[in-house]
Design an enzyme around this catalytic site. Structure first.
Site, short mmCIF file in Angstrom:
data_model
loop_
_atom_site.label_atom_id
_atom_site.label_comp_id
_atom_site.label_asym_id
_atom_site.label_seq_id
_atom_site.Cartn_x
_atom_site.Cartn_y
_atom_site.Cartn_z
N GLY A 170 0.82 -1.21 0.00
CA GLY A 170 0.00 0.00 0.00
C GLY A 170 0.85 1.26 0.00
CB ALA A 171 1.95 3.84 1.44
CG LEU A 172 -0.59 1.76 -3.95
CD1 LEU A 172 -1.63 1.36 -4.99
CD2 LEU A 172 0.46 0.67 -3.81
CG HIS A 173 5.60 5.25 -4.52
ND1 HIS A 173 6.25 4.57 -5.52
CD2 HIS A 173 6.03 4.68 -3.36
CE1 HIS A 173 7.04 3.66 -5.01
NE2 HIS A 173 6.92 3.69 -3.69
N GLY A 231 6.08 4.48 -8.41
CA GLY A 231 6.87 3.25 -8.57
C GLY A 231 5.94 2.04 -8.66
CG HIS A 232 3.69 0.85 -5.21
ND1 HIS A 232 3.81 1.93 -4.38
CD2 HIS A 232 4.25 -0.20 -4.57
CE1 HIS A 232 4.40 1.56 -3.26
NE2 HIS A 232 4.68 0.27 -3.34
CD GLN A 287 10.93 -6.97 -1.95
OE1 GLN A 287 10.80 -6.85 -0.76
NE2 GLN A 287 10.19 -6.29 -2.82
CB SER A 337 10.81 4.87 -0.94
OG SER A 337 10.55 4.27 0.31
O1 PAF Z 1 8.26 -4.58 -1.79
C1 PAF Z 1 7.30 -4.64 -1.00
O2 PAF Z 1 6.46 -3.75 -0.90
C2 PAF Z 1 7.17 -5.86 -0.09
O3 PAF Z 1 8.40 -6.31 0.34
C3 PAF Z 1 6.37 -7.01 -0.72
C4 PAF Z 1 7.06 -7.58 -1.95
C5 PAF Z 1 4.98 -6.52 -1.11
C6 PAF Z 1 6.20 -8.15 0.28
O4 PAF Z 1 5.54 -7.72 1.46
#
Ligand code: PAF
Length: 282
Positions: A31-34, A36-37, A153, A185
């Protein structure tokens, strides 16, 4: 656009798409989308016929409770943004759905998790790998999208998928930056105005590393020292690591070569930010 909270609901909604032979894309978020998402969602929309986004602030990947509590949350705005981009389904489970009473099984993350973030945030990648694997089962898809900003990650997920023969492809999408270079971020939201100004120095230090390499410098120590100097000149002294590493294994190197990456984790006030840049030799 349905917003569902139970695994069973996701599975029943995905089943017809799967039966119709649609390619299903999955974007995992806290969540807290920006932007990047949203760039991950756009990539998924371009390539897939049906896109699922998840919103779940995963408690097991946070090291300190206060970090978890401070994590920004804004589900209503998140859902509106996802709907606008044409996401087909949002899965936003409660903690109890993901971690039922008696939950004890976790993933031992791949070796690449032991370095850098893994060293400074013990248990972090166990939490990430476990929750990602769970979501890949709860919302089975063909392609999952991750951002390059969280470079380690993405490697951890790629290695897990390879090692466990998971039937999914992983896409790694470019980091999205503000015009001044700061990597987007969700944590940027908790920076004060002056901290926000200071934070841009992180990406400037990465650019400086590239400039040094472009002008012929290959010595990793010299590059790291130069970066540290830039950061400390701007008052950034709490640095978890500056690493120059092989981009596949994250093993630190003494000399910059092909496929070398520079990664950094530093604190701006209480807020820990990470960033990275692949170094090109010419
Ligand atoms: O990158 C993230 O926001 C988190 O690490 C993920 C991949 C959603 C897992 O909780």
């Amino acid at each position: 656009m349905p917003v569902v909270h139970q695994t069973q609901e996701v599975r029943s909604l995905l089943a017809p798409a799967r039966a119709a032979g649609k390619q299903i894309g999955l974007v995992l978020t806290m969540g807290a989308l920006h932007e990047g998402h949203l760039s991950l969602v756009r990539a998924a929309k371009l390539e897939c016929d049906y896109v699922v986004a998840t919103i779940f602030v995963n408690p097991t990947q946070f090291d300190a409770d206060d970090d978890l509590e401070r994590y920004p949350r804004n589900t209503t705005a998140d859902c509106a943004q996802l709907e606008q981009l044409g996401v087909d389904l949002i899965f936003a489970p409660a903690t109890q759905e993901v971690y039922p009473d008696g939950f004890t099984t976790t993933i031992d993350p791949p070796a690449v998790a032991a370095r850098l973030e893994g060293k400074h945030r013990p248990g972090h990648f166990r939490g990430v790998a476990t929750v990602v694997l769970k979501f890949l089962h709860m919302a089975p898809a063909d392609i999952a999208y991750f951002g390059n900003k969280d470079y380690q990650q993405t490697l951890v997920v790629q290695h897990m998928v390879r090692d466990l023969n998971l039937p999914i492809q992983i896409r790694c999408c470019p980091t999205v930056r503000d015009p001044d270079g700061l990597a987007l971020s969700s944590r940027n939201q908790i920076l004060s105005t002056s901290q926000r100004t200071q934070a841009q120095v992180i990406s400037h230090s990465l650019n400086h590393a590239q400039q040094l390499v472009s002008s012929g410098e290959r010595d990793a120590k010299a590059i790291k020292n130069a970066m540290q100097k830039i950061l400390s000149t701007h008052g950034i002294s709490r640095i978890d690591y500056i690493a120059i590493a092989d981009s596949k294994t994250l093993e630190e190197v003494a000399q910059v070569e092909d496929a070398t990456i520079v990664l950094i984790a530093a604190y701006i006030g209480q807020t820990r930010l990470i960033d990275n840049q692949l170094l090109t030799l010419c």
